[in-house]
Design an enzyme around this catalytic site. Structure first.
Site, PDB file in Angstrom:
ATOM      1  N   ARG A   4     -51.944  16.887 -15.067  1.00 41.31           N
ATOM      2  CA  ARG A   4     -51.022  16.119 -14.983  1.00 41.31           C
ATOM      3  C   ARG A   4     -50.296  15.730 -16.358  1.00 41.31           C
ATOM      4  O   ARG A   4     -49.689  14.753 -16.394  1.00 41.31           O
ATOM      5  CB  ARG A   4     -50.924  14.901 -14.081  1.00 41.31           C
ATOM      6  CG  ARG A   4     -51.539  14.984 -12.653  1.00 41.31           C
ATOM      7  CD  ARG A   4     -50.497  15.977 -11.683  1.00 41.31           C
ATOM      8  NE  ARG A   4     -51.153  15.957 -10.350  1.00 41.31           N
ATOM      9  CZ  ARG A   4     -51.930  17.066  -9.937  1.00 41.31           C
ATOM     10  NH1 ARG A   4     -52.014  17.906 -10.909  1.00 41.31           N
ATOM     11  NH2 ARG A   4     -52.578  17.080  -8.850  1.00 41.31           N
ATOM     12  N   SER A  56     -49.009   9.703  -4.822  1.00 39.46           N
ATOM     13  CA  SER A  56     -50.333   9.042  -5.438  1.00 39.46           C
ATOM     14  C   SER A  56     -49.535   7.909  -6.375  1.00 39.46           C
ATOM     15  O   SER A  56     -49.213   8.313  -7.289  1.00 39.46           O
ATOM     16  CB  SER A  56     -51.241   9.947  -5.823  1.00 39.46           C
ATOM     17  OG  SER A  56     -51.443  11.000  -5.178  1.00 39.46           O
ATOM     18  N   GLU A  72     -50.026   6.384 -11.917  1.00 37.31           N
ATOM     19  CA  GLU A  72     -49.695   7.658 -12.245  1.00 37.31           C
ATOM     20  C   GLU A  72     -47.909   7.814 -12.039  1.00 37.31           C
ATOM     21  O   GLU A  72     -47.230   8.547 -12.655  1.00 37.31           O
ATOM     22  CB  GLU A  72     -50.172   8.912 -10.949  1.00 37.31           C
ATOM     23  CG  GLU A  72     -49.676  10.101 -11.317  1.00 37.31           C
ATOM     24  CD  GLU A  72     -50.555  11.236 -10.466  1.00 37.31           C
ATOM     25  OE1 GLU A  72     -51.583  10.914 -10.241  1.00 37.31           O
ATOM     26  OE2 GLU A  72     -49.770  12.153 -10.005  1.00 37.31           O
TER      27      GLU A  72
HETATM   28  C1  LIG Z   1     -45.102  12.457  -0.687  1.00 35.41           C
HETATM   29  C2  LIG Z   1     -45.139  12.867  -2.340  1.00 35.41           C
HETATM   30  C3  LIG Z   1     -46.306  13.775  -2.293  1.00 35.41           C
HETATM   31  C4  LIG Z   1     -46.648  14.328  -3.694  1.00 35.41           C
HETATM   32  N1  LIG Z   1     -47.542  15.024  -4.023  1.00 35.41           N
HETATM   33  C5  LIG Z   1     -47.926  15.738  -5.185  1.00 35.41           C
HETATM   34  C6  LIG Z   1     -48.970  16.505  -5.216  1.00 35.41           C
HETATM   35  O1  LIG Z   1     -49.449  17.122  -4.360  1.00 35.41           O
HETATM   36  N2  LIG Z   1     -49.268  17.134  -6.689  1.00 35.41           N
HETATM   37  C7  LIG Z   1     -48.316  16.437  -7.875  1.00 35.41           C
HETATM   38  O2  LIG Z   1     -48.658  17.067  -8.671  1.00 35.41           O
HETATM   39  N3  LIG Z   1     -47.628  15.702  -7.576  1.00 35.41           N
HETATM   40  C8  LIG Z   1     -47.002  15.272  -6.291  1.00 35.41           C
HETATM   41  N4  LIG Z   1     -46.183  14.209  -6.167  1.00 35.41           N
HETATM   42  C9  LIG Z   1     -45.374  13.499  -7.230  1.00 35.41           C
HETATM   43  C10 LIG Z   1     -44.066  14.536  -7.631  1.00 35.41           C
HETATM   44  O3  LIG Z   1     -43.758  15.292  -6.424  1.00 35.41           O
HETATM   45  C11 LIG Z   1     -44.455  15.474  -8.962  1.00 35.41           C
HETATM   46  O4  LIG Z   1     -44.550  14.678  -9.947  1.00 35.41           O
HETATM   47  C12 LIG Z   1     -42.967  16.024  -8.977  1.00 35.41           C
HETATM   48  O5  LIG Z   1     -43.140  16.972 -10.094  1.00 35.41           O
HETATM   49  C13 LIG Z   1     -41.818  15.053  -9.467  1.00 35.41           C
HETATM   50  O6  LIG Z   1     -40.867  15.801  -9.667  1.00 35.41           O
HETATM   51  P1  LIG Z   1     -39.228  15.089  -9.486  1.00 35.41           P
HETATM   52  O7  LIG Z   1     -38.204  16.228  -9.477  1.00 35.41           O
HETATM   53  O8  LIG Z   1     -38.902  14.138  -8.388  1.00 35.41           O
HETATM   54  O9  LIG Z   1     -39.210  14.596 -10.911  1.00 35.41           O
HETATM   55  P2  LIG Z   1     -38.943  12.855 -11.238  1.00 35.41           P
HETATM   56  O10 LIG Z   1     -39.927  12.124 -10.633  1.00 35.41           O
HETATM   57  O11 LIG Z   1     -37.528  12.683 -11.099  1.00 35.41           O
HETATM   58  O12 LIG Z   1     -39.333  12.941 -12.815  1.00 35.41           O
HETATM   59  C14 LIG Z   1     -40.781  13.048 -13.470  1.00 35.41           C
HETATM   60  C15 LIG Z   1     -40.792  13.272 -14.838  1.00 35.41           C
HETATM   61  O13 LIG Z   1     -40.119  14.342 -15.439  1.00 35.41           O
HETATM   62  C16 LIG Z   1     -38.991  14.069 -16.129  1.00 35.41           C
HETATM   63  N5  LIG Z   1     -37.803  15.164 -15.900  1.00 35.41           N
HETATM   64  C17 LIG Z   1     -37.581  15.581 -14.489  1.00 35.41           C
HETATM   65  N6  LIG Z   1     -36.596  16.605 -14.914  1.00 35.41           N
HETATM   66  C18 LIG Z   1     -36.759  16.770 -16.107  1.00 35.41           C
HETATM   67  C19 LIG Z   1     -35.987  17.902 -16.885  1.00 35.41           C
HETATM   68  N7  LIG Z   1     -35.113  18.868 -16.372  1.00 35.41           N
HETATM   69  N8  LIG Z   1     -36.326  18.153 -18.178  1.00 35.41           N
HETATM   70  C20 LIG Z   1     -37.103  17.067 -18.758  1.00 35.41           C
HETATM   71  N9  LIG Z   1     -37.904  16.298 -18.180  1.00 35.41           N
HETATM   72  C21 LIG Z   1     -37.358  15.993 -16.597  1.00 35.41           C
HETATM   73  C22 LIG Z   1     -38.816  12.706 -15.710  1.00 35.41           C
HETATM   74  O14 LIG Z   1     -38.055  12.095 -16.995  1.00 35.41           O
HETATM   75  C23 LIG Z   1     -39.810  12.091 -15.565  1.00 35.41           C
HETATM   76  O15 LIG Z   1     -40.664  11.777 -16.691  1.00 35.41           O
HETATM   77  C24 LIG Z   1     -45.803  14.026  -4.918  1.00 35.41           C
HETATM   78  C25 LIG Z   1     -44.777  12.878  -4.760  1.00 35.41           C
HETATM   79  C26 LIG Z   1     -44.671  12.283  -3.330  1.00 35.41           C
HETATM   80  C27 LIG Z   1     -43.638  11.512  -2.956  1.00 35.41           C
END
Ligand SMILES: Cc1cc2nc3c(=O)[nH]c(=O)nc-3n(C[C@H](O)[C@H](O)[C@H](O)COP(=O)(O)OP(=O)(O)OC[C@H]3O[C@@H](n4cnc5c(N)ncnc54)[C@H](O)[C@@H]3O)c2cc1C
Length: 333
Positions: free
Chosen positions: A162, A229, A328
């Site tokens: 991560r 998480s 996290e």
């Molecule tokens: C129900 C649930 C289950 C999940 N299961 C998992 C799992 O199994 N494994 C796992 O690894 N994670 C999991 N996650 C966490 C999450 O889905 C991941 O971390 C995911 O990658 C976040 O994506 P997001 O687009 O929502 O990013 P955001 O939450 O909007 O952003 C996350 C980070 O990325 C940065 N960011 C976003 N887009 C860009 C871009 N284009 N350029 C630069 N920086 C950017 C943001 O500034 C921030 O720092 C889960 C979350 C939920 C709610």
């Protein structure tokens, strides 16, 4: 390009926190992004994806950027290792569904992870023994500091658990697209607990199984707000581990031995042992089926409810086991 002032972010974070930002900009191409007059925008500037790993602590005084760069381009379908270029605004799970539908192997274990492709490259998302780093060859970005486009190879992204160079660079790079490699050759990875014995004849079958397992364990963000998480699993020394065993008062302590003699202990187990499963604070609660997850149980939870529950869990686990849990989920504001 879409520009909004005093924008309601409740639909842009899976915790469904009712917060606003001073300015919201959604761009559809690298050219639109590069044409933004960043100096004139309210600060700070934060890029988000689907908001599934974020907790807004309140209204955000600056500018929220969001990518709507949405394309999936197969460079050469004739190759065994198919290169695919994907825009950062594509939903991660839409990409996985499409790859599996084409019979391409590699991403199926990462099914149903919320969020977008750009964030997957920041977070190095992982599940069921596979991480984003296993698929990526390169990442294209816009450098907010130098105000220019740039590219990184996978080793330059320095992916870890991560972790990535993008996290260390603290919002300097905006990811615009990624280059992945997926395979025509069958390569199911079924070593992870729960996947043994499933039908792995196609990537679509593996995807189905992963989705079925995930649905039993994690809340669907469409139905119950959360950011997945909430805490990282702590990694402790052998000495600290013996203290945890003592504090467990006879209960078996689940653990994984890591390189260098360090030991990873599931934070969910510690939180459960401290009796926090189902615990509430205002509208927020510890998820009954998975205590590592904090949910917006009432739909009306405030950032302060979540922060107070977080504080109580950290204090409770520290008092019982002497271990400091760290979130996290990224806290913003
Ligand atoms: C129900 C649930 C289950 C999940 N299961 C998992 C799992 O199994 N494994 C796992 O690894 N994670 C999991 N996650 C966490 C999450 O889905 C991941 O971390 C995911 O990658 C976040 O994506 P997001 O687009 O929502 O990013 P955001 O939450 O909007 O952003 C996350 C980070 O990325 C940065 N960011 C976003 N887009 C860009 C871009 N284009 N350029 C630069 N920086 C950017 C943001 O500034 C921030 O720092 C889960 C979350 C939920 C709610």
């Amino acid at each position: 390009m879409r520009i909004e002032k005093n924008y309601d972010l409740s639909g842009q974070n899976t915790f469904r926190m009712k917060v606003k930002c001073a300015c919201y900009i959604e761009y559809e191409s690298v050219e639109e992004l590069a044409g933004i007059d960043f100096d004139s925008l309210p600060k700070p500037i934060k890029h988000i994806g689907g908001g599934s790993n974020l907790l807004f602590k309140g209204d955000f005084p600056g500018t929220i950027l969001h990518s709507a760069i949405k394309f999936i381009k197969y460079v050469d379908m004739g190759l065994d290792e198919v290169p695919v270029i994907v825009g950062s605004g594509v939903k991660w799970d839409d990409l996985v569904a499409e790859l599996c539908g084409h019979g391409l192997w590699g991403a199926e274990n990462l099914s149903l992870i919320p969020g977008e492709v750009g964030a997957a490259a920041v977070q190095n998302i992982g599940a069921y023994g596979v991480e984003f780093k296993d698929l990526v060859s390169g990442v294209s970005c816009y450098d907010l500091k130098e105000r220019c486009k740039c590219k990184f190879t996978a080793p330059e992204c320095r992916y870890g658990y991560r972790e990535s160079m993008f996290k260390e660079a603290e919002d300097r790079y905006i990811i615009t697209s990624v280059l992945l490699r997926v395979s025509r050759t069958a390569g199911p990875r079924l070593g992870y607990k729960g996947l043994e014995g499933i039908d792995s004849s196609t990537p679509a079958k593996v995807r189905e199984a992963v989705i079925a397992i995930r649905r039993t364990k994690l809340p669907d963000p469409e139905e119950l707000g959360s950011a997945g998480s909430f805490f990282k699993n702590p990694v402790v020394s052998a000495l600290d581990f013996t203290r945890i065993v003592d504090a467990a008062q006879g209960a078996t302590v689940p653990h994984y031995i890591l390189d260098g003699g360090f030991i990873k202990v599931p934070a969910a187990w510690m939180i459960d042992q401290c009796g926090f499963k189902g615990e509430r604070e205002g509208g927020a609660a510890v998820y009954e089926k998975q205590p590592l997850v904090i949910v917006n149980a009432s739909g009306e939870a405030t950032p302060d409810d979540v922060l107070e529950l977080e504080r109580r869990i950290i204090a409770g686990v520290h008092e019982r086991f002497g271990v400091s849990l760290h979130p996290e989920v990224e806290h913003i504001g």
